[in-house]
Design an enzyme around this catalytic site. Structure first.
Site, PDB file in Angstrom:
ATOM      1  N   GLN A   1       3.341 -26.609 -18.826  1.00 33.15           N
ATOM      2  CA  GLN A   1       4.016 -25.198 -19.315  1.00 33.15           C
ATOM      3  C   GLN A   1       3.421 -24.874 -20.650  1.00 33.15           C
ATOM      4  O   GLN A   1       3.439 -23.778 -21.275  1.00 33.15           O
ATOM      5  CB  GLN A   1       5.510 -25.573 -19.524  1.00 33.15           C
ATOM      6  CG  GLN A   1       6.226 -26.118 -18.564  1.00 33.15           C
ATOM      7  CD  GLN A   1       7.751 -26.424 -18.808  1.00 33.15           C
ATOM      8  OE1 GLN A   1       8.517 -25.684 -18.421  1.00 33.15           O
ATOM      9  NE2 GLN A   1       7.963 -27.527 -19.069  1.00 33.15           N
TER      10      GLN A   1
ATOM     11  N   VAL B   1       0.229 -23.456 -23.170  1.00 29.55           N
ATOM     12  CA  VAL B   1      -0.803 -22.649 -22.720  1.00 29.55           C
ATOM     13  C   VAL B   1      -2.021 -22.770 -23.930  1.00 29.55           C
ATOM     14  O   VAL B   1      -2.771 -21.802 -24.174  1.00 29.55           O
ATOM     15  CB  VAL B   1      -0.272 -21.080 -22.996  1.00 29.55           C
ATOM     16  CG1 VAL B   1       0.761 -20.831 -22.100  1.00 29.55           C
ATOM     17  CG2 VAL B   1       0.446 -21.084 -24.447  1.00 29.55           C
TER      18      VAL B   1
ATOM     19  N   HIS C   1       2.181 -21.355 -17.059  1.00 29.31           N
ATOM     20  CA  HIS C   1       2.483 -20.344 -17.938  1.00 29.31           C
ATOM     21  C   HIS C   1       1.349 -19.600 -18.220  1.00 29.31           C
ATOM     22  O   HIS C   1       1.348 -18.728 -19.258  1.00 29.31           O
ATOM     23  CB  HIS C   1       3.412 -20.690 -19.197  1.00 29.31           C
ATOM     24  CG  HIS C   1       4.928 -21.100 -18.780  1.00 29.31           C
ATOM     25  ND1 HIS C   1       5.644 -21.990 -19.571  1.00 29.31           N
ATOM     26  CD2 HIS C   1       5.637 -20.941 -17.714  1.00 29.31           C
ATOM     27  CE1 HIS C   1       6.686 -22.140 -19.002  1.00 29.31           C
ATOM     28  NE2 HIS C   1       6.791 -21.689 -17.767  1.00 29.31           N
TER      29      HIS C   1
ATOM     30  N   CYS D   1      -7.162  -7.440 -18.509  1.00 32.16           N
ATOM     31  CA  CYS D   1      -6.803  -5.858 -18.822  1.00 32.16           C
ATOM     32  C   CYS D   1      -5.427  -5.265 -18.535  1.00 32.16           C
ATOM     33  O   CYS D   1      -5.030  -5.769 -17.361  1.00 32.16           O
ATOM     34  CB  CYS D   1      -7.759  -5.224 -18.138  1.00 32.16           C
ATOM     35  SG  CYS D   1      -7.852  -3.136 -18.469  1.00 32.16           S
TER      36      CYS D   1
ATOM     37  N   SER E   1      12.749 -30.238 -22.042  1.00 35.01           N
ATOM     38  CA  SER E   1      14.100 -30.917 -21.701  1.00 35.01           C
ATOM     39  C   SER E   1      14.250 -30.744 -20.376  1.00 35.01           C
ATOM     40  O   SER E   1      15.215 -31.222 -19.703  1.00 35.01           O
ATOM     41  CB  SER E   1      15.046 -29.709 -22.619  1.00 35.01           C
ATOM     42  OG  SER E   1      14.956 -28.456 -21.940  1.00 35.01           O
TER      43      SER E   1
END
Length: 292
Positions: free
Chosen positions: A110, A112, A130, A138, A230
């Site tokens: 998750q 980035v 993610h 763009c 979590s």
């Protein structure tokens, strides 16, 4: 920092399982807690402010439409911090596991920040659920431009991150940046570029969701590693439930213990320390170079 105190019976039980014939397929789910060990702010909970801005309020399509300059200053800071950080021993342990050809393995991150890739994680066994800070795309609806790996820092002169400090007590407003000061698409030349991350209110990439679903449908996941998260947010929670319902085991690596979870192995402490200890039997024989 002191070594985490893992009960010997927990470590022995876990090692016995991962080296047994009952553990052939492993799924890892990564959250911000792993990257925090590399010094990156989580921007969630008590750390959820960048300067005096709520970071969650900046991570939306509406925020970008309203003030793309402010959003780009926030993400330029995050890109700068991620590039300055180094993969930690937890990233390294997972990367080594991804190159163990005796284990059927997949990591869903998750995060980035690109730290898993920089630890030399097998790209075929890594899903960036993610998106990535270093992907640019763009915003022009008629343009399909996408740059999957842009590591320029800064992206424009006005986005020099040296002044974009992370200080929630700093109440000074950032300078307004007009569109001409922001990254523009080199293909259509008119559209603004945006970070290739999934913002709040946006759907996850169905390609990534399908890859994850296919892995879970084709394989019986014997063990799921829940690392630095979590596991309460969809789809993370659903993956954990699926594994449990199929009879798979779960191991949680986090700072705090979940007293309501009596079925999972729980490794409490810094993920960059607990992961290498827990995965040691599976990664000892794997040779892997990285930035560490």
């Amino acid at each position: 920092m002191a070594e985490p105190l893992i009960p010997s019976e927990t470590l022995t039980s876990f090692h016995n399982f991962i080296t047994s014939s009952n553990c052939k397929t492993i799924l890892a789910l990564l959250g911000a807690g792993l990257s925090s060990a590399s010094g990156l702010p989580t921007f969630r909970g008590s750390g959820g402010y960048w300067r005096h801005y709520n970071s969650i309020d900046l991570a939306t399509p509406d925020a970008f439409e309203r003030d793309p300059g402010l959003v780009w200053q926030f993400y330029s800071y995050r890109r700068h911090m991620a590039l300055a950080a180094k993969p930690n021993a937890g990233h390294q342990a997972l990367a080594q596991l991804s190159h163990n050809d005796k284990i059927n393995f997949l990591t869903i991150t998750q995060n980035v920040d690109g730290l898993s890739q920089r630890a030399n994680h097998n790209s075929q066994k890594l899903i960036e659920l993610h998106g990535s800070l270093f992907c640019l795309k763009c915003t022009n609806f008629t343009c399909s431009y996408r740059d999957p790996a842009n590591f320029n820092d800064p992206l424009t002169e006005s986005l020099d991150a040296s002044s974009l400090v992370h200080d929630k007590d700093n109440l000074e407003d950032l300078p307004f940046l007009s569109d001409d000061k922001l990254p523009h698409c080199p293909l259509c030349e008119t559209g603004l570029l945006r970070p290739g991350v999934v913002w709040f209110g946006e759907s996850l990439s169905w390609v990534n969701v399908d890859k994850t679903d296919e892995f879970m449908m084709r394989n019986h996941v014997d063990l799921m590693l829940v690392i630095g998260t979590s596991g309460l947010v969809w789809p993370a929670a659903s993956y954990i439930d699926i594994v449990k319902n199929q009879g798979g085991k779960v191991a949680v690596f986090n700072i705090e213990k979940d007293d309501t979870d009596t079925e999972s192995w729980q490794f409490i402490g810094d993920c960059s320390k607990t992961l290498p200890m827990a995965l040691k039997p599976l990664i000892d024989q794997v040779n892997l170079s990285s930035e560490l």
